[in-house]
Design an enzyme around this catalytic site. Structure first.
Site, short mmCIF file in Angstrom:
data_model
loop_
_atom_site.label_atom_id
_atom_site.label_comp_id
_atom_site.label_asym_id
_atom_site.label_seq_id
_atom_site.Cartn_x
_atom_site.Cartn_y
_atom_site.Cartn_z
N LYS A 27 -18.01 -34.44 -39.49
CA LYS A 27 -16.75 -35.14 -39.75
C LYS A 27 -16.69 -35.45 -41.24
O LYS A 27 -17.55 -36.16 -41.77
CB LYS A 27 -16.66 -36.42 -38.94
N ILE A 42 11.67 -23.51 -53.35
CA ILE A 42 11.55 -24.96 -53.60
C ILE A 42 10.76 -25.20 -54.88
O ILE A 42 11.15 -26.03 -55.72
CB ILE A 42 10.88 -25.65 -52.40
N ASP A 258 5.75 -19.29 -59.47
CA ASP A 258 7.04 -19.97 -59.30
C ASP A 258 7.49 -20.62 -60.60
O ASP A 258 8.68 -20.63 -60.93
CB ASP A 258 6.93 -21.02 -58.19
#
Length: 316
Positions: A27, A42, A258
């Protein structure tokens, strides 16, 4: 209506976090996550905002992640038009391993879109009155399930009828089918340039010849071939030229493509030449690599690199 519209059919809510070490079967305690709106178009709109420009981002979004994207765009002051989808927008995860500096990026598949949803994007563009037609439309990113491979080709048909300039930045069948009448500019990398010419791969020795072939076949009016750290090659009816960026300290390549597209379309909108367009695009893309994680270009870095590129041109 903005002079620039970006279109994102497969947006994502990007979640990023840090962890000391990635260990299987354990974990892992992660830092508080950061959320950002993601997806090709976007990110182009977000980078345009950072560079002092403006646009309207057309996005297809649904579910909690879709709402999160809209809220984040509002906070950033990015204008957008949301077309609602029945299926939920995807979430991506990026984990930075602090001990090694390695970056792990987990991209999820997009939701299936219904025909009425993706077709609304085309229909709404088609219905724009003359006074609201943009000068440039940037179609960027992958196509989610349910959207036909020829979507960008259909978009090119709208560009012909409505008389706006279409810029396409995608890959695979969506790219090869988009190439043709109605596309103003394509931004492939070398692998994608090979696909446009029907080849599996090409060498650096062939890239200029292949670029001329793609242009002669009418697949676009302008080609800007991304060469990664080596900058970009510009191919048009005026000839072929290269822009090589300075060596800068790099943190992450996420968002560089982008940012490059945003720089190029902003320069075009402001009346820059094709060579100025590529220089400013390379400057913005290089600036994005100087920022951590998925952060896009910064204006001050972009302006400094562009000035350096201009000075190098004048020395030649």
């Amino acid at each position: 209506m903005s002079d620039i519209i970006t279109i994102t059919l497969n947006p994502a809510l990007d979640k990023s976090t840090h962890v000391a070490q990635v260990i299987p079967e354990k974990k892992l305690r992660c830092d508080e996550p950061t959320f950002e709106p993601g997806g090709g178009g976007i990110n182009v709109s977000r980078a345009l905002k950072k560079l002092g420009g403006s646009s309207c981002a057309w996005i297809l979004v649904g579910g909690p992640a879709g709402e999160g994207i809209c809220n984040l765009l509002e906070k950033e002051g990015v204008d957008f038009k949301a077309i609602k989808t029945r299926n939920w927008t995807r979430e991506n995860l990026m984990v930075m391993e602090d001990n090694s500096g390695n970056q792990y990026r987990f991209g999820m598949p997009g939701p299936e879109l219904y025909e009425a949803e993706w077709r609304q994007c085309l229909d709404d563009l088609e219905k724009l009155p003359e006074q609201k037609i943009p000068r440039y439309v940037v179609a960027s990113g992958s196509l989610p399930p349910g959207v036909p491979d020829d979507f960008y080709e259909q978009l090119a048909g709208v560009a012909n009828r409505k008389n706006f300039k279409l810029i396409v930045d995608t890959s695979g069948p969506a790219l090869t089918k988009a190439a043709g009448k109605g596309v103003y500019l394509l931004k492939p990398n070398l692998g994608e340039l090979a696909a446009l010419a029907g080849k599996e791969k090409i060498s650096a020795m062939e890239q200029e010849e292949i670029a001329r072939q793609v242009l002669d076949e009418g697949k676009s009016q302008v080609l800007v071939v991304s060469l990664g750290p080596r900058g970009a090659m510009l191919a048009s009816k005026e000839g072929i030229s290269y822009v090589v960026p300075p060596t800068m300290p790099q943190q992450s390549a996420v968002g560089a493509g982008d940012s490059m597209v945003a720089g190029m379309v902003l320069c075009l909108l402001q009346g820059g030449s094709l060579e100025d367009m590529v220089r400013f695009g390379v400057a913005a893309g290089t600036a994005a690599t100087m920022t951590p994680g998925s952060e896009l270009c910064r204006k001050e870095d972009t302006d400094k690199i562009y000035q350096w590129l201009q000075e190098q041109k004048e020395k030649v």
